[in-house]
Design an enzyme around this catalytic site. Structure first.
Site, PDB file in Angstrom:
ATOM      1  CE  LYS A 206      29.500  -8.026 -11.190  1.00 21.42           C
ATOM      2  NZ  LYS A 206      28.661  -8.545 -12.260  1.00 21.42           N
ATOM      3  NE  ARG A 241      23.336 -10.925  -8.713  1.00 21.47           N
ATOM      4  CZ  ARG A 241      24.476 -10.924  -8.028  1.00 21.47           C
ATOM      5  NH1 ARG A 241      25.344  -9.947  -8.191  1.00 21.47           N
ATOM      6  NH2 ARG A 241      24.748 -11.903  -7.182  1.00 21.47           N
TER       7      ARG A 241
END
Ligand code: PMM
Length: 272
Positions: A206, A241
């Site tokens: 991210k 995840r």
């Protein structure tokens, strides 16, 4: 949880697995690498992403889920905010619905999940992907994310979703600044204790990691991701995840061995 994005525009793997064959092959690779769940998404949720039509999303995910259900033994989750897509995905073999809006984007979502008796991941998001990164504000982000998620978990239970079918996710990067993301990760034990259900965390590749290590290329953020995987697993999260399943599975194996060695030594000392 290994990620397969069947989208042309996801920030980290967009465009790589657009044909069903390529996406299925990738899902099989992730399962073979040791993923406990394979997550299939047909709509990019990256900041600024435009929503996709329900029929487009359904056509992207259903053939992949059907193909994977026949090929792997691990559960398949569908990453969607639309009840009709979730219903079609469940019909095709998905056993978990991963909803980044925690049931808020579609009033029919919680009912579809409850009726099917499948698992539900309630993720925290402020706003919607198109606008969520425009100056997100919190007083105390940890307390507010716990309170928001507790309401969503209550709504899920009220709709008839069983308690043991629920997971919660603080939604790293969804309506949060770098400092908000870091505060949530720094205080995971408080979050886990406050929610009372297993917690999933998604940090993989991210933007906040890219900013911290000065790396614009998402695929070059896997080592930074692994640092957060170690941190999160050490602080009690149930699932992470990730795109790099091989790395996360290795981390989990080593942490597990070290945890067993810790307990074994304690038993030796206590039996003396
Ligand atoms: N992040 C993305 C998409 N779906 N679902 C959950 N539960 N948690 C997340 O953090 C999450 C998610 C965005 O990342 P991607 O574009 O790499 O899939």
């Amino acid at each position: 949880m290994g990620v397969v994005n069947v989208t042309p525009d996801s920030f980290s793997d967009g465009g790589q697995f657009v044909t069903p064959e390529a996406a299925i092959a990738h899902g099989v690779r992730l399962a073979d690498a040791g993923a406990a769940v394979v997550d299939i998404g047909g709509e990019s949720t990256r900041p600024g992403a435009a929503p996709v039509d329900e029929s487009v999303e359904r056509e992207r995910v259903v053939p992949v889920i059907a193909g994977l259900a026949a090929a792997i033994d691990v559960p398949i989750s569908v990453d969607t905010t639309k009840a009709a897509v979730a219903a079609a995905a469940i019909e095709a073999g998905a056993g978990i619905v991963n909803d980044v809006s925690a049931g808020q984007a579609d009033p029919d979502m919680l009912g579809v999940v409850a009726d099917a008796g499948v698992g539900f991941v309630a993720m925290h998001m402020r706003g919607e992907p198109r606008t969520m990164q425009r100056d997100p504000q919190y007083g105390d982000v940890v307390t507010e994310v716990i309170a928001d998620l507790a309401l969503r978990l209550d709504a899920a239970r009220a709709a008839g979703i069983a308690d043991d079918a629920l997971m919660a996710d603080p939604g790293i990067g969804f309506g949060k600044t770098i400092d908000h993301n870091l505060a949530l990760l720094a205080h995971l034990p408080e979050l886990i204790a406050g929610l009372g259900v297993p917690v999933l965390v998604g940090t993989s590749r991210k933007t906040f990691l890219g900013r911290l290590i000065d790396e614009d290329e998402p695929a070059a953020r896997d080592d930074a991701t692994l640092a957060t995987v170690v941190w999160a697993l050490e602080r009690g999260v149930t699932m992470v995840r990730v795109h790099d399943v091989v790395g996360a599975v290795q981390v989990a194996a080593i942490l597990g061995a070290l945890a067993r060695a810790t307990v074994a030594r304690r038993e030796v000392v206590e039996s003396r």
